[in-house]
Write an enzyme that holds these catalytic residues in place. Structure first.
Site, PDB file in Angstrom:
ATOM      1  CB  THR A 454       5.337  -8.440  -5.226  1.00 39.09           C
ATOM      2  OG1 THR A 454       5.166  -7.417  -5.255  1.00 39.09           O
ATOM      3  CG2 THR A 454       6.998  -9.675  -4.364  1.00 39.09           C
ATOM      4  CG  ASP A 455       2.383  -5.452  -9.246  1.00 34.95           C
ATOM      5  OD1 ASP A 455       1.945  -5.543  -8.161  1.00 34.95           O
ATOM      6  OD2 ASP A 455       3.385  -4.240  -9.776  1.00 34.95           O
ATOM      7  CB  VAL A 456       4.342 -11.167 -11.778  1.00 33.51           C
ATOM      8  CG1 VAL A 456       4.253 -13.021 -12.414  1.00 33.51           C
ATOM      9  CG2 VAL A 456       4.093 -10.685 -13.125  1.00 33.51           C
TER      10      VAL A 456
END
Length: 606
Positions: A454-456
């Site tokens: 989810t960071d990416v």
């Protein structure tokens, strides 16, 4: 697969994601309407510039390293049970198409953009690729080691996930960035401070290593307590804790981003030469190669992955991106492994960004931010909720001095938890969004992938929100506030109503020298695969692992091809990407500037 068939192959998921995002960001793409307007095209296929056959999502995950990174914590390469690379590629396609609209509105002669699922996958592993190809000259221990030396020689460490189990069969994910809170949390569970301290390093490094070898005593201590007791310990110590559910459906389905128009038209807006609609007209170089955002300036005050990646995307599209860092620089710059004098992981997302140091706790530092924003097209941050308002650097404050500004905030949870959200980090976002259940098959306990999914995706969605605002600014002449979150990004990932069930053919098969991922035709025709095995007589799919281990990956690939079936070798060493001729046009090898391999920009504009 012939070049013609490969060129015709398209990811339905990527196309659907791109179409969904473009309906919000650029509704007149791919065809720009109006007299004299030329058709703008975007294309997203499987392999793009990678010279290898990739017939589906599973093949891309195998060839580009996603299976290796995702499976690192559970003992070997493992597919993500969702079409993650296709979703990333869909966002990239929407970014390219929206950037085309901005470019054309600014007078740039660009009409077409191409990207691929493989390029999306390579971007998703950018930090891991940088770390594993870096020439570390720091003399520091490499944090990718499954047993960090600083954990102590007598600490019992086992590789694995960070997910904890309770005595009443609950599964929980905890999060804290404070070592004192971590120590106190475990003290309340009866763990000695020294032992708790041995778990701190692998717990924090899991963001970088995709593995979490905690001392087994910590896992045992959690198993002796109930979910209620763990929640109480977390509450009293300020540690965030969420129970991991088995339902893959998103808990909430927020819009990918939210645009809020600024208070007034931009006074200095000039009319578009074709439409007569007011909009900012930045100066654009008239000679040399230009990218869609050439001539635009972004100022970012970000850390970790989500925010820096958003700025990285805008820089690759041509914008100048200026980082604001605290005095002495971002501490992430010195996390090993180093490439030269900078962290390889930090460099992967921040190379090429000039830096201005400013102490945001001081009036002079905040004035520096205002001055930079007053000359910028975009201001981007991923500060904790409420910090911008406390600093006097919220959207209202900066738009007052720069009405044309696009002000973007990349958060963890948006408003999903009100004014007291848990820490907005990747793994808690996976839990809250249902992604932690969706990424694993039904025969595995639900748990977040330790690959920072989810960071990416959150960084990509934030960047697309910025592009949508810049495109709208060209039409309306207004500045905008852009709000996105890790949870809003996770909600983009399609998943079934129930967790998927896999056969042995759905998992990588160990060979004599590696692993092999069967293609969609082979997975759909298990009887054909079974007939290829060496021994006559009835054979079940459960017997496949031992049988495939008798031959090499190359031998099995050839045998399957003779039967009209496809298979993809599973990449288990990311450093090979920097030297593989098939990836020459997609991955830049380590060079004198960065000191590590990196994916090239994931679009080709024409």
């Amino acid at each position: 697969m012939t070049p013609r068939l490969r060129a015709a192959a398209r990811s339905a998921v990527a196309a659907a994601i791109a179409g969904r995002l473009l309906r919000h960001a650029a509704p007149d793409l791919p065809e720009m309407s109006g007299p004299g307007r030329e058709r703008l095209r975007y294309t997203v296929d499987w392999a793009g510039p990678v010279g290898a056959d990739m017939p589906d999502e599973r093949a891309v995950q195998a060839a580009c390293g996603l299976m290796q990174v995702h499976g690192r914590a559970t003992g070997g390469p493992l597919p993500l049970a969702v079409d993650y690379a296709s979703v990333v590629a869909g966002v990239l396609a929407a970014q390219g198409a929206t950037a085309l609209r901005i470019a054309r509105a600014r007078g740039l002669d660009l009409r077409e953009v191409r990207t691929s699922v493989a390029q999306g996958a390579l971007l998703a592993v950018v930090q891991y690729l940088a770390a594993e190809t870096a020439r570390d000259t720091s003399g520091s221990p490499e944090p990718d080691s499954p047993h960090p030396p600083s954990a102590g020689p007598d600490a019992l460490l086992t590789g694995g996930l960070a997910t904890l189990e309770t005595s009443d069969d609950a599964r929980v994910e905890v999060e804290t960035l404070d070592p004192l809170a971590w120590r106190e949390f475990w003290a309340r569970l009866g763990v000695a401070p020294l032992l708790a301290g041995r778990g701190w390093l692998p717990f924090q490094q899991r963001f970088a290593t995709a593995d979490c070898p905690l001392p087994d005593e910590l896992r045992q201590a959690a198993r002796r307590r109930t979910l209620v007791e763990l929640r109480a310990a977390a509450h009293h110590t300020g540690v965030s804790l969420l129970a991991v559910g088995s339902d893959p459906a998103p808990a909430v389905r927020p819009a990918a981003w939210c645009l809020t128009p600024g208070p007034a038209l931009v006074p200095e807006a000039r009319s578009h030469p074709d439409t007569g609609v007011p909009g900012p007209r930045p100066a654009v170089p008239v000679s040399g190669a230009v990218l869609p955002l050439t001539g635009l300036r972004v100022v970012e005050s970000t850390r970790r992955v989500q925010g820096p990646l958003a700025g990285h995307i805008l820089r690759m599209l041509g914008a100048e991106v200026v980082r604001i860092e605290p005095p002495g620089g971002d501490p992430m710059r010195w996390l090993p492994p180093l490439a030269g004098d900078c962290s390889a992981r930090f460099s992967a997302l921040n190379a090429g960004k000039p830096v201005v140091e400013a102490d945001l706790t001081a009036a002079q530092g905040r004035e520096t931010v205002r001055a930079l924003a007053a000359e910028a097209d975009v201001f981007l941050h991923n500060w904790a909720p409420g910090k911008a308002a406390r600093l006097g650097l919220d959207a209202y404050d900066l738009l007052h001095g720069r009405p044309a500004l696009v002000y973007a905030w990349a958060s963890g949870f948006g408003d999903a938890f009100g004014d007291r959200p848990p820490l907005g980090t990747d793994y808690l976002a996976q839990v809250h969004s249902g992604l932690a259940a969706a990424v694993r098959p039904a025969d595995q306990p639900p748990a977040p992938s330790l690959m920072t999914l989810t960071d990416v995706l959150g960084g990509l969605v934030c960047a697309q929100g910025v592009l949508a605002a810049l495109a709208a600014r060209e039409t309306t002449g207004r500045g905008y506030r852009v709000d996105s979150s890790l949870v809003s990004a996770a909600a983009l990932v399609p998943r079934p109503a129930r967790r998927v069930r896999w056969t042995r053919l759905d998992r990588p098969l160990p060979t004599a020298d590696g692993h092999l991922c069967l293609g969609p035709d082979a997975r759909a025709r298990p009887e054909t695969v079974l007939r290829l095995l060496d021994r006559a007589g009835p054979t079940t799919t459960e017997d496949l692992a031992a049988r495939f281990a008798r031959r090499t990956t190359e031998e099995w690939t050839a045998r399957l091809a003779e039967a009209g079936l496809t298979a993809t070798p599973v990449l288990t060493d990311l450093t090979a990407l920097a030297h593989d001729p098939a990836f020459r046009a997609a991955v830049a090898p380590p060079g004198p500037v960065t000191g590590h391999a990196r994916p090239y920009a994931p679009w080709e504009f024409a």
